[in-house]
Design a protein around this motif. Structure first.
Motif, short mmCIF file in Angstrom:
data_model
loop_
_atom_site.label_atom_id
_atom_site.label_comp_id
_atom_site.label_asym_id
_atom_site.label_seq_id
_atom_site.Cartn_x
_atom_site.Cartn_y
_atom_site.Cartn_z
N VAL A 191 13.58 -0.27 -44.80
CA VAL A 191 14.06 -1.23 -43.80
C VAL A 191 12.99 -1.47 -42.74
N SER A 192 12.32 -0.41 -42.34
CA SER A 192 11.27 -0.52 -41.32
C SER A 192 10.12 -1.41 -41.80
N TRP A 193 9.69 -1.20 -43.04
CA TRP A 193 8.62 -2.03 -43.60
C TRP A 193 9.04 -3.50 -43.68
N ILE A 194 10.28 -3.74 -44.07
CA ILE A 194 10.77 -5.11 -44.18
C ILE A 194 10.81 -5.77 -42.80
N ALA A 195 11.36 -5.04 -41.81
CA ALA A 195 11.48 -5.59 -40.46
C ALA A 195 10.12 -5.87 -39.84
N LEU A 196 9.17 -4.94 -40.00
CA LEU A 196 7.83 -5.14 -39.45
C LEU A 196 7.11 -6.29 -40.14
N SER A 197 7.29 -6.38 -41.46
CA SER A 197 6.63 -7.45 -42.21
C SER A 197 7.17 -8.82 -41.79
N ILE A 198 8.49 -8.91 -41.62
CA ILE A 198 9.09 -10.17 -41.18
C ILE A 198 8.59 -10.54 -39.79
N GLY A 199 8.51 -9.55 -38.91
CA GLY A 199 8.02 -9.79 -37.56
C GLY A 199 6.58 -10.28 -37.54
N LEU A 200 5.73 -9.61 -38.30
CA LEU A 200 4.31 -10.00 -38.34
C LEU A 200 4.13 -11.37 -39.00
N LEU A 201 4.92 -11.64 -40.03
CA LEU A 201 4.86 -12.95 -40.68
C LEU A 201 5.30 -14.05 -39.71
N SER A 202 6.34 -13.78 -38.94
CA SER A 202 6.81 -14.74 -37.94
C SER A 202 5.73 -15.01 -36.91
N SER A 203 5.05 -13.96 -36.47
CA SER A 203 3.95 -14.11 -35.52
C SER A 203 2.83 -14.97 -36.11
N VAL B 180 1.29 -18.45 -34.75
CA VAL B 180 -0.15 -18.56 -34.44
C VAL B 180 -0.75 -19.78 -35.13
N ILE B 181 -0.45 -19.96 -36.40
CA ILE B 181 -0.98 -21.09 -37.17
C ILE B 181 -0.56 -22.41 -36.54
N ASP B 182 0.70 -22.49 -36.12
CA ASP B 182 1.19 -23.73 -35.51
C ASP B 182 0.57 -23.95 -34.13
N ILE B 183 0.38 -22.87 -33.39
CA ILE B 183 -0.21 -22.99 -32.05
C ILE B 183 -1.66 -23.45 -32.13
N ILE B 184 -2.36 -23.03 -33.16
CA ILE B 184 -3.75 -23.49 -33.34
C ILE B 184 -3.77 -25.02 -33.48
N LYS B 185 -2.78 -25.54 -34.17
CA LYS B 185 -2.68 -27.00 -34.35
C LYS B 185 -2.11 -27.68 -33.10
N HIS B 186 -1.20 -26.98 -32.44
CA HIS B 186 -0.51 -27.57 -31.29
C HIS B 186 -0.52 -26.59 -30.11
N PRO B 187 -1.65 -26.42 -29.45
CA PRO B 187 -1.73 -25.46 -28.33
C PRO B 187 -0.80 -25.83 -27.18
#
Length: 218
Positions: free
Chosen positions: A5-17, A21-28
């Motif tokens: 569960v910890s690996w899943i939660a951390l992975s989802i969190g990092l993926l969300s980040s 980040v990718i969208d902010i690079i396009k739209h700061p």
């Protein structure tokens, strides 16, 4: 099971980040510090952070012109996100410092974490607040911005740490016979939960600060 569960939660969190980040690079963001705030929130709020970013954060992108139809609750949410991101960064930096130095206070690492992370969270919280205030009030000088940042962020930061530290105490004394260490994935899952609870305890404080005019709704 908890490790999985910890690996899943951390992975989802990092993926969300990463998505943010990718969208902010396009739209700061128009306010530079929010380019850091939104990805940090993605780490602990996961998909909910994605939803709030695309619903409310995108309204303040430099190259996107949209009517700002956010209500007061949403604006206070963004203000709380700003505060929570600074706290989260300070806490995340403090954890390895305590772990690597073996620091203890009153014979326990928990109090060492409390002390170190509160100091760093306060420093980063004030910095984040400074970079929100100073660009809008440059004529009043940096000194004015620092004083305003301390005034605006102290209560909300303390409220955040109450939620976070309370959960850390439960983890340390109640949930585990042997509390997880920073080199274990479970520790960082517990920290994710701590950040969410810190956000929830900080929201009412931010609402009060905005209502009293001490802090601007973002």
């Amino acid at each position: 099971m908890l490790v999985t569960v910890s690996w899943i939660a951390l992975s989802i969190g990092l993926l969300s980040s990463l998505i943010i980040v990718i969208d902010i690079i396009k739209h700061p963001q128009m306010m530079g510090v929010m380019n850091v705030v939104w990805p940090i929130n993605g780490w602990f709020f996961g998909p909910f952070a994605l939803w709030t970013y695309f619903k409310w954060g995108r309204l303040k992108a430099k190259n996107i012109e949209k009517e700002d139809d956010r209500g007061k609750s949403a604006k206070v949410f963004v203000s709380t996100s700003h505060c929570s991101a600074g706290c989260t960064l300070g806490d995340a930096v403090g954890v390895p410092i305590v772990a690597m130095t073996g620091l203890t206070i009153a014979g326990t690492t928990l109090f060492a974490h409390y002390t170190t992370e509160f100091i760093l969270a306060y420093i980063f919280g004030i910095l984040f607040q400074f970079y929100a205030i100073y660009p809008m009030h440059k004529k009043k000088g940096a000194g004015h911005a620092i004083k305003s940042a301390i005034k605006a962020d102290s209560l909300s930061l303390i409220a955040f740490e109450i939620g976070m530290f309370g959960w850390m105490a439960i983890v340390h004394f109640v949930l585990f016979t042997q509390p997880p260490h920073p080199d274990q994935i479970t520790y960082w899952f517990m920290m994710q939960i701590a950040m969410i609870l810190g956000f929830l305890t900080s929201y009412p404080a931010n609402w009060l600060l905005v209502k009293k005019g001490i802090k601007e709704a973002m």
